[in-house]
Design a protein around this motif. Structure first.
Motif, PDB file in Angstrom:
ATOM      1  N   LYS A 156       7.211   5.984   1.123  1.00 27.18           N
ATOM      2  CA  LYS A 156       6.288   6.009   2.264  1.00 27.18           C
ATOM      3  C   LYS A 156       5.440   7.286   2.235  1.00 27.18           C
ATOM      4  O   LYS A 156       5.250   7.949   3.251  1.00 27.18           O
ATOM      5  N   ARG A 157       4.919   7.611   1.073  1.00 28.42           N
ATOM      6  CA  ARG A 157       4.174   8.853   0.905  1.00 28.42           C
ATOM      7  C   ARG A 157       3.022   8.967   1.905  1.00 28.42           C
ATOM      8  O   ARG A 157       2.301   7.987   2.156  1.00 28.42           O
ATOM      9  N   ASP A 158       2.874  10.178   2.456  1.00 30.68           N
ATOM     10  CA  ASP A 158       1.827  10.524   3.423  1.00 30.68           C
ATOM     11  C   ASP A 158       2.007   9.851   4.777  1.00 30.68           C
ATOM     12  O   ASP A 158       1.118   9.949   5.643  1.00 30.68           O
ATOM     13  N   SER A 159       3.131   9.181   4.991  1.00 31.90           N
ATOM     14  CA  SER A 159       3.410   8.620   6.311  1.00 31.90           C
ATOM     15  C   SER A 159       3.978   9.721   7.213  1.00 31.90           C
ATOM     16  O   SER A 159       4.271  10.836   6.759  1.00 31.90           O
ATOM     17  N   TRP A 160       4.155   9.403   8.483  1.00 30.21           N
ATOM     18  CA  TRP A 160       4.716  10.406   9.398  1.00 30.21           C
ATOM     19  C   TRP A 160       6.132  10.781   8.986  1.00 30.21           C
ATOM     20  O   TRP A 160       6.540  11.940   9.128  1.00 30.21           O
ATOM     21  N   ASP A 218       7.350  10.847   5.883  1.00 29.31           N
ATOM     22  CA  ASP A 218       7.245  11.733   4.717  1.00 29.31           C
ATOM     23  C   ASP A 218       6.839  13.135   5.140  1.00 29.31           C
ATOM     24  O   ASP A 218       7.400  14.139   4.656  1.00 29.31           O
ATOM     25  N   LYS A 219       5.887  13.243   6.028  1.00 30.70           N
ATOM     26  CA  LYS A 219       5.435  14.557   6.482  1.00 30.70           C
ATOM     27  C   LYS A 219       6.538  15.303   7.230  1.00 30.70           C
ATOM     28  O   LYS A 219       6.693  16.520   7.074  1.00 30.70           O
ATOM     29  N   ARG A 232      12.541  13.344  -3.877  1.00 31.51           N
ATOM     30  CA  ARG A 232      11.201  12.872  -3.519  1.00 31.51           C
ATOM     31  C   ARG A 232      10.203  13.119  -4.646  1.00 31.51           C
ATOM     32  O   ARG A 232       9.431  12.230  -5.010  1.00 31.51           O
TER      33      ARG A 232
END
Length: 315
Positions: free
Chosen positions: A126-130, A132-133, A196
């Protein structure tokens, strides 16, 4: 198979040299420390004759290299000596404390990987999703927190402020929670970050795109092609984390008054109890060599590229 056995023998030989070097360096450092262990344990007003008699009894009157030779010879025979402060066998002292350290570190290590591996995989997917952040921010914070500060913070919050968990000792299952969290959280952040980054790198490789092109499901691609390859460095990190956790347990056990090997080492250093310090550090060095060697061997078994490199070296 012959290449793998040769590699194993080479790593074991290198490990033996590392342990020998660590023992010599430690022996040198302990004997260069200011002060005299005999004067620390005996009556400060003791006569010179008494001090000299005790120094001769413990072999501290002999030259440094002679002392090291005697100690190393005894170690090879399975005798780690006796504690200067208590007179007990170093082996029995370590045997009584080691199970507590082992249970603490293994619990932290297993929980660390059971939590960090799936979180790292999902964060990369889920890269760049909430999600992931949030993982990136949390791991950055946890990696910057030292063991001693985290342990004191957990005590202040969960023991002093809310009274939910015991402050110190190994009195039951609840007493494991704070020491395990202190050991686990900083290393969990590192494991999550590595998982990751490895998954993100594998997702960009051609064989993953080929697997999608063949019509494989998302789940099949992630398990067969992504997770399998990402577990190679994660497996190596599992074994490399063992010495780090044992090192961290020295501080953690001191903070929580945990009756383990780390706390014994701290006390022994403070009173210059040479035999106990040398015995514990020797054990840590052996565990470090064994864990890193196992990590290297498993890498060779899991990653075919390593086996190709071994064949090239033999050729």
């Amino acid at each position: 198979m012959g290449d793998f056995l040769a590699f194993t023998a080479k790593r074991l030989f290198q490990g033996a040299l590392v342990v020998l070097t660590v023992s010599f360096v430690l022996f040198s450092i302990m004997h260069m420390m200011p002060g005299d262990p005999i004067q620390l344990i005996d009556n400060p007003r003791a006569s010179e004759e008494t001090i000299e008699r005790l120094r001769k009894e413990w072999g501290l009157d002999k030259p440094f290299l002679v002392q090291y030779g005697y100690w190393l010879g005894n170690v090879l025979r399975g005798d780690l000596g006796r504690s200067i402060t208590t007179g007990q066998s170093v082996t029995s002292l370590i045997a009584g404390r080691f199970p507590f350290t082992l249970k603490l570190t293994l619990t932290a290590l297993l929980l660390q990987y059971l939590v960090a591996t799936p979180l790292g995989l999902w964060a990369a997917y889920k890269r760049d999703s909430w999600f992931d952040k949030c993982c990136v921010v949390v791991t950055s914070v946890l990696r910057a927190i030292p063991f001693f500060w985290l342990g004191i913070l957990l005590i202040l919050v969960f023991s002093v402020r809310f009274g939910l968990l015991p402050v110190s000792g190994a009195s039951g299952p609840a007493s494991y929670i704070l020491p395990v969290l202190t050991l686990m959280l900083p290393r969990l952040a590192e494991t999550l970050r590595i998982t990751r980054s490895e998954v993100l790198e594998i997702l960009r490789e051609k064989h993953v795109a080929t697997a999608y092109a063949k019509g494989l499901s998302e789940r099949a691609v992630m398990i067969r092609h992504v997770l399998r390859n990402a577990l190679v460095p994660v497996t190596v990190m599992f074994f490399l984390a063992v010495p780090w956790l044992i090192g961290g347990s020295i501080i953690t056990e001191t903070i929580f008054a945990w009756p383990g090997m780390g706390r014994l080492l701290w006390k022994s250093v403070s009173v210059q109890d040479f035999p106990v310090v040398q015995g514990i550090v020797l054990l840590i060095a052996i565990l470090t060599v064994v864990s890193t060697t196992l990590g290297d061997l498993l890498t060779g078994l899991l990653d075919p590229r390593i086996r190709v490199e071994l064949r090239r070296e033999q050729a």
